[in-house]
Design an enzyme around this catalytic site. Structure first.
Site, PDB file in Angstrom:
ATOM      1  N   ALA A  85      -8.335   1.515   0.586  1.00 38.49           N
ATOM      2  CA  ALA A  85      -7.811   0.243   0.084  1.00 38.49           C
ATOM      3  C   ALA A  85      -7.704  -0.747   1.228  1.00 38.49           C
ATOM      4  O   ALA A  85      -7.619  -0.366   2.403  1.00 38.49           O
ATOM      5  CB  ALA A  85      -6.440   0.450  -0.567  1.00 38.49           C
ATOM      6  N   ASP A  86      -7.706  -2.010   0.874  1.00 34.53           N
ATOM      7  CA  ASP A  86      -7.484  -3.061   1.859  1.00 34.53           C
ATOM      8  C   ASP A  86      -6.785  -4.220   1.158  1.00 34.53           C
ATOM      9  O   ASP A  86      -7.074  -4.508  -0.009  1.00 34.53           O
ATOM     10  CB  ASP A  86      -8.801  -3.541   2.475  1.00 34.53           C
ATOM     11  CG  ASP A  86      -8.577  -4.390   3.712  1.00 34.53           C
ATOM     12  OD1 ASP A  86      -8.116  -3.829   4.725  1.00 34.53           O
ATOM     13  OD2 ASP A  86      -8.835  -5.604   3.668  1.00 34.53           O
ATOM     14  N   THR A  87      -5.860  -4.832   1.857  1.00 33.31           N
ATOM     15  CA  THR A  87      -5.074  -5.939   1.299  1.00 33.31           C
ATOM     16  C   THR A  87      -5.223  -7.168   2.180  1.00 33.31           C
ATOM     17  O   THR A  87      -5.174  -7.055   3.407  1.00 33.31           O
ATOM     18  CB  THR A  87      -3.588  -5.556   1.198  1.00 33.31           C
ATOM     19  OG1 THR A  87      -3.452  -4.416   0.345  1.00 33.31           O
ATOM     20  CG2 THR A  87      -2.758  -6.709   0.639  1.00 33.31           C
TER      21      THR A  87
END
Length: 206
Positions: A85-87
């Site tokens: 995941a990446d935000t």
């Protein structure tokens, strides 16, 4: 009953993502990518020229998942689904990354003050030759921040490992007037969407 031997690899250093996976009962092992190697990081988080925020966060997430899959193969680890995941935080079409210092953190918070911005979290699951990905977008409205509030917050350790210089799960929660979207997504892992992808990869949640 859920199979107790079901487990995934989590390709993330984020303690918040670990907490969120535990919240929904997903068993995992960490498969951490390297920030520094003789050739640089396993996955570069540099924004490409003219790259839109949604394209950026989706690309980086899938690159993390692919790199973790290669690591699993190289280490001859048991084959399991991989979650990455990446935000990122964006306002006016511009990506706000993690601030390098107090001045940069303060500048980001002043920009967010009294305005709505977007938090984008992309998640990717890879299992064998199959992959699933989606990006969740939340709108976050900040109250007007005084200089004293910004100064006090920047004197803590909170802003410096978080995109946009704040985390919803910490003291900055008092800055937020409203959100439209996913609270867990703003933390770094939208649980509804994560459960959907993991179930497609054969992981039973409940």
């Amino acid at each position: 009953m859920k199979n107790p031997y079901q487990k995934i690899y989590l390709a993330s250093k984020s303690p918040r993502r670990r907490e969120l996976l535990r919240q929904i009962g997903v068993a995992f092992e960490l498969l951490l990518l390297r920030d520094q190697t003789p050739r640089g990081p396993d996955v570069s988080e540099e924004v490409l020229p003219h790259e839109a925020p949604q394209a950026y966060v989706a690309r980086v997430t899938m690159e993390k998942a692919r790199a973790a899959q290669q690591m699993m193969v190289w280490r001859s680890l048991p084959v399991r689904p991989i979650l990455a995941a990446d935000t990122t935080v964006t306002i006016d079409g511009q990506i706000l990354g993690k601030p390098a210092d107090k001045a940069e953190a303060g500048a980001m918070l002043r920009r967010l003050s009294g305005r709505s911005h977007q938090v984008l979290t992309s998640i990717a699951v890879i299992h064998g030759e199959q992959s699933w990905q989606l990006t969740q977008v939340s709108d976050v409205l900040f109250q007007e921040l005084t200089e004293a509030m910004i100064e006090a917050y920047c004197d803590t350790s909170e802003p410096y490992d978080k995109a946009g210089a704040y985390g919803i799960q910490g003291p900055a929660a008092i800055f937020i007037e409203s959100i439209r979207g996913s609270h867990s997504g703003i933390m770094g892992l939208p649980l509804f969407e994560t459960a959907q992808l993991l179930q497609q990869a054969g992981i039973r949640i409940l």
